[in-house]
Design a protein around this motif. Sequence first.
Motif, mmCIF file in Angstrom:
data_model
loop_
_atom_site.group_PDB
_atom_site.id
_atom_site.type_symbol
_atom_site.label_atom_id
_atom_site.label_comp_id
_atom_site.label_asym_id
_atom_site.label_seq_id
_atom_site.Cartn_x
_atom_site.Cartn_y
_atom_site.Cartn_z
ATOM 1 N N ALA A 6 -5.958 40.013 -112.139
ATOM 2 C CA ALA A 6 -4.825 39.089 -112.101
ATOM 3 C C ALA A 6 -4.005 39.280 -110.826
ATOM 4 O O ALA A 6 -3.428 38.327 -110.298
ATOM 5 N N GLY A 7 -3.972 40.532 -110.337
ATOM 6 C CA GLY A 7 -3.227 40.817 -109.115
ATOM 7 C C GLY A 7 -4.043 40.655 -107.849
ATOM 8 O O GLY A 7 -3.517 40.855 -106.752
ATOM 9 N N GLY A 8 -5.332 40.314 -107.999
ATOM 10 C CA GLY A 8 -6.175 40.110 -106.824
ATOM 11 C C GLY A 8 -6.544 41.384 -106.092
ATOM 12 O O GLY A 8 -6.763 41.373 -104.882
ATOM 13 N N ILE A 9 -6.616 42.515 -106.814
ATOM 14 C CA ILE A 9 -6.917 43.795 -106.184
ATOM 15 C C ILE A 9 -8.183 44.395 -106.779
ATOM 16 O O ILE A 9 -8.702 43.932 -107.801
ATOM 17 N N ASP A 10 -8.672 45.467 -106.148
ATOM 18 C CA ASP A 10 -9.842 46.191 -106.637
ATOM 19 C C ASP A 10 -9.418 47.239 -107.657
ATOM 20 O O ASP A 10 -8.232 47.580 -107.769
ATOM 21 N N ILE A 11 -10.427 47.780 -108.364
ATOM 22 C CA ILE A 11 -10.166 48.845 -109.325
ATOM 23 C C ILE A 11 -11.348 49.803 -109.349
ATOM 24 O O ILE A 11 -12.503 49.376 -109.369
ATOM 25 N N LEU A 12 -11.042 51.102 -109.317
ATOM 26 C CA LEU A 12 -12.062 52.150 -109.330
ATOM 27 C C LEU A 12 -11.967 52.946 -110.620
ATOM 28 O O LEU A 12 -10.876 53.304 -111.068
ATOM 29 N N ASP A 13 -13.129 53.226 -111.196
ATOM 30 C CA ASP A 13 -13.218 53.970 -112.450
ATOM 31 C C ASP A 13 -12.850 55.432 -112.231
ATOM 32 O O ASP A 13 -12.870 55.944 -111.106
ATOM 33 N N GLY A 14 -12.532 56.117 -113.330
ATOM 34 C CA GLY A 14 -12.164 57.526 -113.269
ATOM 35 C C GLY A 14 -13.353 58.428 -113.011
ATOM 36 O O GLY A 14 -14.509 57.994 -112.983
ATOM 37 N N VAL A 15 -13.077 59.716 -112.831
ATOM 38 C CA VAL A 15 -14.113 60.688 -112.505
ATOM 39 C C VAL A 15 -14.923 61.049 -113.745
ATOM 40 O O VAL A 15 -14.480 60.876 -114.878
ATOM 41 N N TYR A 16 -16.120 61.566 -113.492
ATOM 42 C CA TYR A 16 -16.979 62.127 -114.539
ATOM 43 C C TYR A 16 -17.024 63.622 -114.284
ATOM 44 O O TYR A 16 -17.521 64.074 -113.257
ATOM 45 N N ASN A 17 -16.485 64.394 -115.212
ATOM 46 C CA ASN A 17 -16.239 65.813 -114.954
ATOM 47 C C ASN A 17 -17.503 66.670 -114.893
ATOM 48 O O ASN A 17 -17.580 67.599 -114.094
ATOM 49 N N ALA A 18 -18.487 66.361 -115.714
ATOM 50 C CA ALA A 18 -19.704 67.184 -115.792
ATOM 51 C C ALA A 18 -20.680 66.754 -114.694
ATOM 52 O O ALA A 18 -21.681 66.083 -114.963
ATOM 53 N N PHE A 19 -20.398 67.169 -113.448
ATOM 54 C CA PHE A 19 -21.175 66.628 -112.320
ATOM 55 C C PHE A 19 -22.627 67.102 -112.324
ATOM 56 O O PHE A 19 -23.455 66.540 -111.611
#
Length: 294
Positions: A188-201
């Motif tokens: 709605a704001g016309g921006i990007d979004i990044l998902d959170g981290v995955y801890n168990a790399f």
Amino acid sequence: MTATIRPRRSALYMPGSNARALEKAKTLDVDCLLLDLEDAVAPDAKDLARTQISEAIAAGGYGDREVVIRINALDTPWGETDLQAAIQACPDAILVPKVNSAADLQRVAHMLSLQKAPAALRLWAMMETPEAMLNAGAIGACGRDPEVRLDCFVMGTNDLAKETRARLSPGRAAMMPWLMTCVAAARAGGIDILDGVYNAFQDEEGFAAECAQGADMGMDGKTLIHPKQLAPCHDAFSPSEAEIQWARRINDAFELPENAGKGAIQVDGKMVERLHAEMGKRVIAIADAIAARG
């Protein structure tokens, strides 16, 4: 609002207190570097981290990677000094933690204006508190206000789990309403979004599954805590060759003179609308930007 489409498939946190990590970052196949002054840096290393990040950016060598500094919150002992140093370093963006409301971003944007920060310097917002989830729409709307400079949401799922007491279980069922709310607010704001981290790399299968989930949800990419997560992240958030070719066929078809005034046409036996052509243009732009990076 994002003016130029650029890939943000991967955003790797790098602690500012680790000089070797800051140097290694120049060699990694990553879209965004999150040079961290906050969670990844101990209190007694904050000053060192601030100096090292400023010197690393001044030295250059990060190529076309998007460089972002995550500062400490302004209500901490380090926040305002971090912000001043970040403005002077002039990365691509400053990542603001603990954003609870639109007013929090407006305050930072005002400080950038007072310091006459270049217009190209953008703000990213950590979405990691219960207040942020309740105010996501208003925060996202800052993306439509050029004075605020908001360009991207970053989900802080670890902090969100801590603050809400929700469990980060496989599939993230408890998180899903908040994640999708923030996706909607970002769009709605016309921006990007990044998902959170995955801890168990070390859990490659679990990480790949969560990347695929994020891509299905409409996330633009994912934040990472280890370089070994880069390749599977890029696999999940890059358009496939089939998607790229389909997007090109749709756009080519709508550009034919006989289809100029049509809202829907047939392509390869399927009905497609102009909205599909617009979606396809973004797929093509992202694919072209990825290819340009080499």
